[in-house]
Scaffold this motif. Structure first.
Motif, mmCIF file in Angstrom:
data_model
loop_
_atom_site.group_PDB
_atom_site.id
_atom_site.type_symbol
_atom_site.label_atom_id
_atom_site.label_comp_id
_atom_site.label_asym_id
_atom_site.label_seq_id
_atom_site.Cartn_x
_atom_site.Cartn_y
_atom_site.Cartn_z
ATOM 1 N N UNK A 180 0.827 -1.329 0.080
ATOM 2 C CA UNK A 180 -0.427 -0.090 0.028
ATOM 3 C C UNK A 180 0.508 1.012 0.471
ATOM 4 N N UNK A 181 0.526 2.269 -1.353
ATOM 5 C CA UNK A 181 1.375 3.106 -0.875
ATOM 6 C C UNK A 181 0.461 4.140 -0.796
ATOM 7 N N UNK A 182 0.560 5.114 -0.088
ATOM 8 C CA UNK A 182 -0.184 6.330 0.167
ATOM 9 C C UNK A 182 0.823 7.746 0.607
ATOM 10 N N UNK A 183 -0.468 8.333 -0.487
ATOM 11 C CA UNK A 183 0.713 9.586 -1.169
ATOM 12 C C UNK A 183 -0.470 10.672 -1.186
ATOM 13 N N UNK A 184 -0.969 10.579 -0.177
ATOM 14 C CA UNK A 184 -2.240 11.459 0.164
ATOM 15 C C UNK A 184 -1.240 12.946 0.793
ATOM 16 N N UNK A 185 -2.382 14.118 -0.038
ATOM 17 C CA UNK A 185 -1.365 15.511 0.811
ATOM 18 C C UNK A 185 -2.383 16.776 1.682
#
Length: 369
Positions: free
Chosen positions: A93-98
């Motif tokens: 899982x890659x989380x790139x929320x900003x």
């Protein structure tokens, strides 16, 4: 006579896996707080989920990224994916929320529209919920297949999450469906399940859902026409949020403004104004003012009032109705949110099998005229 075709896809379709993850994460980030914002995009492929997008969220737990990872795994598990190429336990899982851009926030802090755009709503008399018949029964077939996959033993042992249904309807004219010309169902299945078994199980669903008078001796059926569908879901095809916008709406029976719904908070008029447009169109038809109606709304980012309201009903532009609707309903983003209590809405109730035609959703009420 002519034919018209619509399709639906199940919650196990790769694009719908992405949509459901986006809506689940958006629900978590919004927390029912009208000051929070979210625009979440998801990509799913072989044993991998990437999530990206923007949010403005108050009161998040310090470990919120771990919570989001748990949400993703739980969502995939709930759908039913434990196959070697897409297993909720094995996902990377890659989380790139900003954070949301402060420039966009300037437009939405006072409930101006979250973006420019055009949204359409539609209704007709073909079904009791004022939806076109092809998309309605395509949804119903897959809902029933999914239900049995989770609850009926012989389906549990044979049918896997990824499936699609396409229905072609014969029409005498625009408002008169005659019967069903063709039913296409492709469903993922276990390695040791024969195509004869798949066909038997699918036919049982079709015959339980579609009224007998619509199925004739001339109706054509294509059940798993390639002959095999074992590798499916995100292991078979990459999925993205927002790629099933026609499935989500009217099956191609009405125009679409192009904006997707899932992952977005309801200051995004792509979502909220599409719900309002459906409400207006449905109430026009339900009140007897037309047999079919299309409503278009348009907005500019940061601007409260819509830039246009258009009604096309029974083959005519109805400027009188467009004017009347603006007197009856607050069409600002805040007005729409308040009317349907959208910040209290569980977004995942809308994700699968269409955002329209479900009687428990607030924009499906018939109470305007």
């Amino acid at each position: 006579m002519y034919q018209f075709t619509s399709e639906s896809v199940s919650e196990g379709h790769p694009d719908k896996v992405a949509d459901l993850i986006s809506d689940r994460v958006a629900d978590f980030l919004l927390k029912g707080d009208i000051t929070n914002r979210a625009a979440i995009e998801t990509l799913v492929t072989t044993n991998m989920v990437t999530i990206a997008g923007e949010h403005k969220s108050w009161g998040l737990e310090d470990d919120y990224k771990e919570i989001i990872e748990d949400i993703i795994r739980d969502t995939v598990k709930e759908i039913g994916y434990e196959q070697s190429g897409f297993d909720w336990r094995k996902l990377k899982i890659y989380n790139e929320l900003h954070a949301q851009s402060p420039d966009i926030a300037l437009g939405t802090n006072d409930f101006g529209a979250g973006d420019q755009g055009i949204m359409f709503g539609y209704a007709n008399r073909e079904t009791e919920n004022f939806m076109p018949i092809a998309i309605y029964y395509a949804h119903e077939v897959l809902k029933e297949l999914s239900k049995r996959r989770k609850t009926v033993e012989k389906y549990k042992n044979a049918i896997l999450p990824d499936s699609k249904c396409q229905i072609t309807v014969n029409y005498a004219d625009r408002n008169t469906p005659i019967d069903i010309n063709t039913v296409v169902v492709s469903t993922q299945h276990t390695e040791d399940t024969s195509q004869d078994t798949v066909k038997e199980l699918v036919f049982d669903v079709i015959n339980s859902v579609i009224p007998k008078e619509l199925l004739t001796d001339k109706t054509k059926y294509h059940i798993n026409p390639t002959g095999r569908f074992v590798i499916g879901g995100p292991d078979g095809d990459t999925g993205l949020t927002g790629r099933k916008i026609i499935v989500d709406t009217y099956g191609g029976y009405a125009p679409h403004g192009g904006g997707a719904f899932s992952g977005k908070d309801c200051t995004k008029v792509d979502r909220s104004a599409a719900y309002m447009a459906r409400y207006l169109a449905k109430n026009i038809v339900a009140s007897g003012q037309a047999d079919n109606a299309t409503v278009q709304l348009s907005y500019a980012i940061g601007v409260v009032e819509p830039t246009s309201v258009y009604v096309y009903a029974d083959g005519k532009v109805r400027s009188d109705l467009a004017y009347e609707l603006q007197q009856l309903v607050d069409l600002t983003p805040k007005g729409i949110i308040d009317k349907f209590n959208l910040f209290a809405l569980d977004l995942t109730k809308t994700t699968n099998y269409g955002h329209f035609g479900k009687p428990d959703l607030p924009w499906e009420r018939i109470d305007l005229f």
